[in-house]
Every structure is written in C-alpha cells, then in structure tokens.
Motif scaffolding. Structure first.
Motif, PDB file in Angstrom:
ATOM      1  N   SER A 164       0.841  -1.194   0.000  1.00 36.56           N
ATOM      2  CA  SER A 164       0.000   0.000   0.000  1.00 36.56           C
ATOM      3  C   SER A 164       0.874   1.242   0.000  1.00 36.56           C
ATOM      4  N   LEU A 165       0.289   2.354  -0.437  1.00 34.56           N
ATOM      5  CA  LEU A 165       0.999   3.635  -0.463  1.00 34.56           C
ATOM      6  C   LEU A 165       0.441   4.566   0.604  1.00 34.56           C
ATOM      7  N   ASN A 166       1.324   5.124   1.403  1.00 36.14           N
ATOM      8  CA  ASN A 166       0.925   6.110   2.400  1.00 36.14           C
ATOM      9  C   ASN A 166       0.953   7.513   1.787  1.00 36.14           C
ATOM     10  N   THR A 205      -2.770  12.640   0.023  1.00 34.35           N
ATOM     11  CA  THR A 205      -3.926  11.949   0.591  1.00 34.35           C
ATOM     12  C   THR A 205      -3.757  10.449   0.409  1.00 34.35           C
ATOM     13  N   PRO A 206      -3.609   9.674   1.476  1.00 33.67           N
ATOM     14  CA  PRO A 206      -3.370   8.234   1.335  1.00 33.67           C
ATOM     15  C   PRO A 206      -4.626   7.508   0.873  1.00 33.67           C
ATOM     16  N   TYR A 207      -4.418   6.357   0.257  1.00 28.69           N
ATOM     17  CA  TYR A 207      -5.519   5.520  -0.194  1.00 28.69           C
ATOM     18  C   TYR A 207      -5.629   4.298   0.707  1.00 28.69           C
ATOM     19  N   SER A 208      -6.832   3.816   0.899  1.00 27.02           N
ATOM     20  CA  SER A 208      -7.014   2.574   1.630  1.00 27.02           C
ATOM     21  C   SER A 208      -6.927   1.408   0.653  1.00 27.02           C
ATOM     22  N   THR A 214       2.890  -7.819   4.488  1.00 24.24           N
ATOM     23  CA  THR A 214       2.257  -6.536   4.198  1.00 24.24           C
ATOM     24  C   THR A 214       3.259  -5.402   4.366  1.00 24.24           C
ATOM     25  N   LEU A 215       3.425  -4.603   3.315  1.00 24.90           N
ATOM     26  CA  LEU A 215       4.338  -3.463   3.342  1.00 24.90           C
ATOM     27  C   LEU A 215       3.562  -2.181   3.082  1.00 24.90           C
ATOM     28  N   SER A 216       3.750  -1.233   3.952  1.00 25.03           N
ATOM     29  CA  SER A 216       3.102   0.066   3.820  1.00 25.03           C
ATOM     30  C   SER A 216       4.165   1.072   3.413  1.00 25.03           C
ATOM     31  N   MET A 217       4.091   1.566   2.174  1.00 24.34           N
ATOM     32  CA  MET A 217       5.159   2.384   1.581  1.00 24.34           C
ATOM     33  C   MET A 217       4.951   3.877   1.823  1.00 24.34           C
ATOM     34  N   GLU A 254       9.943   3.128   4.129  1.00 19.75           N
ATOM     35  CA  GLU A 254      10.172   4.489   3.647  1.00 19.75           C
ATOM     36  C   GLU A 254      10.941   4.455   2.340  1.00 19.75           C
ATOM     37  N   LEU A 255      10.436   5.169   1.348  1.00 22.11           N
ATOM     38  CA  LEU A 255      11.112   5.303   0.062  1.00 22.11           C
ATOM     39  C   LEU A 255      11.744   6.681   0.015  1.00 22.11           C
TER      40      LEU A 255
END
Length: 577
Positions: free
Chosen positions: A373-375, A456-459, A531-534, A575-576
């Motif tokens: 997912s993208l934060n 704006t993050p997406y779910s 699960t990775l939250s980017m 974190e990217l």
C-alpha cells in the motif's frame, strides 16, 4: 462419473501381478479450505479479480489439475522417499462449503500399501501469464521428491535483441551519424553531440540510457527542440531535426509519437520499461541495445524478469481409509472436514479391502502473497537537481501513478515449495524478479484506478503472488511509477521524461523483526501474507532510476528501508527516499 488417469501403472495389463503392488479401486476425497481458514487472516479483496489471487472468503478457487503422488511411508514424506505411483486428475466432483470445498472422485486406483501422499493442485486460470501468473512445474513420474521443483517462469529466456529494440537503436544511430555533427567546430553543437551519445566527461566510457519507446521519444523530443534554437549552423541543425522526423510525428509541440515500428517496446514482450537499455558502442559509431549485466552496463538482465507466481496448492499428508464405500452424499450433507474423516475407520493403509480414501491434511497455499500500500506523500518532492515539485502546482493526484511492483529474491523451490529443498545455497543464476503489472486496485466511481503518489493516502492494497524466500535473505522490492506530470525531472543519474517510467528501489530485511514464529525467519512464507506500507520521502524523485540497475550490485543506491519492527500480519512501514 469422473475418470482417473494413472500415469504409472494405470491399466490392468500394466498393473503389477504381485499381491504387494496390486491396484485397488477406491473413492478419493480431499479438502481445500478458503483463504481465511488457511492463514488465519481476515483478508479483503483488493487486487485484480478475486478468482486470480484467491482472496475470497466464501470458497477456495476451483482446481484445474491435481497431481497425487502416493507413498508407502507412514508419516511425513521426506525428500529422499520413493513414490509408489504418480496420479493425475483433471476433474472432480466439487462440494462448495462455507469454509472451503470438498473434492470427490469416485473412480481411482491406489497401489496396495499406500499410506501417505504428496498432492499438488493447480488453480484454474487463463492463458494471460501476466494476469494469472505462471510457475513452471517439474513433476516427473517415477522420481523422488528431490527431483520435483517449481520455478518462476521467465518472461524472456533469451538476451537476443527484440526487433523493436534493434530498430530503436538504429534510429538513434542514424540521428547521431547525421553528416557533419560529430566533426562540427561549433562548440555548442559538439557538446550536444557528446551529450546525445552519452560520453562521460574526461573518460572513454558512455552512459547507459533508458531504451524504452517512451524514454527514447522523450530523449529525441528534447534534442529536436534544442537544435531548433540554433540560428548559426542552421543547416546542420535542420539535418538533425530531419533525422528525428524521419521516423516520428512532429507537431508544434515537438515529437508527439514514434512510428509503429519503434513504438510499444518493451511492453510488446511483457517486460518493464526499465528492462530496456541502449548504449553507444565506442569504435563502432553506433547505439546497441543492452540486455544483460556487464561491467560497462550495470543493468538487470532481461532474463531475470519473471511472471508472478501462479496459484498452487500443496499438502504432504497421511491418508485415512475405509473398508466401506463413502458415498458423495456424505460430502453433500457435511460441512466440517473432521466430521467427514470420522467415516474412515480403516487402518490408514491401502489394502485389498479398502474402498475409500481421504487425504487427512487439507490442501494449503503453496505460494505467499505480498500486499503493498501507499501512504501519504509530502506536498513537496525534490528531484536530483534540487528542483521542487509542489503539489497542486506542478504535480497532483494524476502525476505519478504506481504501475507495477517488482519483487526480487525469487528462486526455484523444491517439492515442499521451500527454496532450501531445491538448493542449500541460492545461486545468482537462478534468481528472478517478479514483474507484476496488475496494480489497478484503487476503487473509484465506475471501476478501478491506479494508486498515485498523493498527500492523501488511499485505503486498500495491491497484491502479488510470490514463492517462499530463503531464510534470513534480504529481498529487493521495486515500485514502478509513470511520469504523467508533463515535466521532466532528474533522477539517479538519469532524466525521467514525461510519459516514461521510473523506479524506486529498496529491500526488506527479515532479520529486522520481532516474534519467534517460523514465518519471521524470511520475507515471504508460503500460505502467509507479507504486508508493506510504503511511504515516500521528499527526495524520492532524486533516487529514481529510469533503467533497472543490477540489483545484485553492492554499490546500488538503496531507497527503501524497513523499520525495526517487522511483521507479516501487521502492516510494516517502509520508507522510500
């Protein structure tokens, strides 16, 4: 009724004549629970269709093929055990249940003495490998589990140049060899020439350029506009423009399209744009495609890219037997597998009196799943020249869509879908990068859309099926984006032109984690979700690649860092930079 095809000893005339190895006709059944029952996770469908990634909690995806390998081993089958048969079934009577599906075949034959089985189930799918995934299965008859393997299917198995790659290189060569350009006395035009062929300052080396159709179009568009500014040496400038226009559509906006023979590469062979590279060959006065890793072209070889893993099921199980027939009515009326097994009161070993066999342990996923997912992104992104991109000014929600996920560290796996049973030590020659283009998962009015870099993050997540990774091994994760901002920017030693792709590279380290369960030992574990939250850093554009670098290079710029607390169930923050 369904037909059971026996690949080894399948006919009466081929059946062994001894009592020990005689064939016994039986009914056969097994159980495939739904994903939530398998993993213990409450998953939500977010990727492509549920029937592809198998995220539905209302029933397991139906099997297309099932291979059952019986053994006379009374217990867990090991790598050196010798099978007694090799069976293949193409169809089953299926009983969908609330918590999964019961599979029943009323016409099968087992060799006398069988007590355990290996079972491999292949999920029903179509021909589109980049959609359904593809895994090459090597399950030869009459061999031990040590001879069984599952290998990521290469997208391209040869480093030979594609016709469009060669055409693009020839196009660039024709432009570079415009008469008089390489020998001009005009210092500005000469500097422009050296820049075009990628001559590195004060060296005899040449840069590797992005060789995709979109990148080359951006490259020649910039050159076309630049030489159009020359008032002196107008004849040479016009000749360069004519060479560009020979295979391109030119408007007042510049180069707006390349000819069909130059368009669509490397998507035409299912590869990511970053797999395409081109380089000037010193002494030969020409550009050439680069398709493999070399000292002068530190890129990712095109043969390393593979399709996502295909959906496979697997179990290593003892059997239950019954001397009485267990009819299909039992499965129609029952919903709990353990209750079904109570109908099998035999010894658990096939003999002359056996009439029904059930495989005790349910089939489980042999693949793992990466959920990404993208934060929220910062409102200002800075490129390699220090140029700020401000949200709402020169970038917005449509500027940088995430178009693919690339996952490294994929190796062949053995009979139990673990890489360690294929090879104790990973071999670089076997390593592959899964290229997953099915990331259109953000729900919008009227359908689905890409995830974008946005404040704006997406779910929701985008999901990729992969094979289990080696214990303790770091795994490279790359996110592919498209530059739709309408503005070029400088990345990591490259210019990312409008319409072209760029890549943010990093890794996941399983040794930086908490927890003692088995799945913490590796990045990907079969039957589990990672699960990775980017999260992107404001300097992420400065670390963007336009060509996929050699991901095994020790000097590669790492752009994804895993925080100390890592978990395969709780989303991990990445974190990217």
């Amino acid at each position: 009724m369904l037909v059971c095809m026996l690949l080894l000893g399948c006919t009466d005339q081929d059946a062994p004549k001894s009592t020990v190895d005689e064939l016994v006709g039986v009914d056969l059944s097994f159980f495939v629970p739904n994903p939530a029952d398998i993993s213990g996770l409450d998953v939500v469908p977010t990727r492509m269709a549920d029937d592809v990634v198998q995220l539905s909690t209302t029933g397991a995806r139906e099997l297309e093929d099932v291979i059952i390998i019986p053994f006379k081993v009374r217990g867990t089958i090991g790598i050196d055990d010798v099978p007694s048969q090799h069976l293949s079934y193409s169809s089953w009577q299926v009983f969908p249940k609330t918590k999964g599906q019961f599979y029943y075949n009323g016409m099968c034959q087992f060799v006398n003495g069988v007590a355990s089985v290996l079972v491999y189930g292949h999920g029903a799918s179509g021909e589109e490998q980049n959609y359904y995934g593809s895994t090459t299965a090597n399950i030869p008859p009459e061999l031990t589990p040590a001879d069984i393997s599952f290998v990521p299917t290469q997208i391209r198995a040869t480093t030979a140049y594609d016709d469009k790659a060669e055409a693009l290189a020839t196009y660039l060569t024709d432009i570079a060899n415009t008469k008089g350009w390489s020998t001009t006395d005009d210092s500005k035009l000469k500097a422009l020439y050296l820049n075009f062929i990628g001559k590195k300052d004060n060296t005899s080396e040449y840069h590797v350029f992005a060789g995709s159709s979109t990148s080359i179009m951006g490259y020649v568009d910039e050159l076309y506009k630049e030489v159009g500014k020359f008032t002196s040496n107008a004849t040479l400038a016009a000749a360069i423009q004519a060479a560009i226009a020979s295979k391109a559509t030119i408007t007042v906006a510049g180069v707006t399209a390349l000819d069909e023979s130059l368009s669509g590469y490397p998507a035409n062979i299912d590869l990511p744009d970053g797999a395409a590279a081109v380089q000037w060959i010193s002494g030969e006065d020409r550009f050439a495609p680069q398709t493999t890793t070399t000292t002068i072209a530190p890129i990712t070889s095109v043969t390393r890219f593979a399709y996502p893993a295909e959906l496979y099921y697997y179990t290593n199980s003892q059997i239950s037997t019954s001397n009485e027939a267990v009819t299909s009515a039992t499965y129609e009326s029952e919903t709990i597998w353990n209750n079904v097994l109570q109908n099998y009161t035999g010894s658990g070993v096939v003999d002359r009196s056996t009439r029904a066999v059930a495989i005790n342990t349910p089939m489980q996923y042999s693949v793992a799943r990466l959920s990404t997912s993208l934060n929220a992104a910062p409102e200002t992104l800075t490129d390699g020249d220090g140029v700020p991109f401000k949200y709402g000014v020169n970038w917005n929600d449509g500027s940088f869509p995430m178009t693919a996920v690339i996952v490294g560290g994929q190796y062949p796996v053995g009979y139990d879908f673990k890489p360690e049973t294929y090879a104790a030590e990973p071999s670089e020659s076997d390593m592959r990068y899964v290229y997953d283009t099915q990331v259109k998962t953000r729900e919008v009015a009227g359908g689905t859309d890409y995830y974008y870099l946005s404040p704006t993050p997406y779910s929701g997540n985008t999901n990729t099926l992969v094979l289990q990774s080696y214990e303790g091994a770091k795994v490279t994760v790359v996110l592919e984006f498209e530059n739709r901002s309408g503005t070029k920017f400088r990345g990591k030693d490259c210019i990312v032109y409008p319409g072209s792709k760029f890549y943010l590279v990093g890794y996941v380290d399983p040794t930086v984690k908490s927890g003692s369960d088995d799945y913490f030992r590796r990045v990907f574990t079969q039957d589990y979700v990672t699960t990775l939250s980017m999260t992107v850093n404001k300097n992420c554009l400065a670390n963007a690649y336009s060509v996929m670098p050699d991901l095994l290079a020790s000097r590669m710029e790492i752009g994804v860092v895993m925080y100390p607390k890592w978990d395969v169930i709780t989303p991990a923050n990445v974190e990217l930079f």
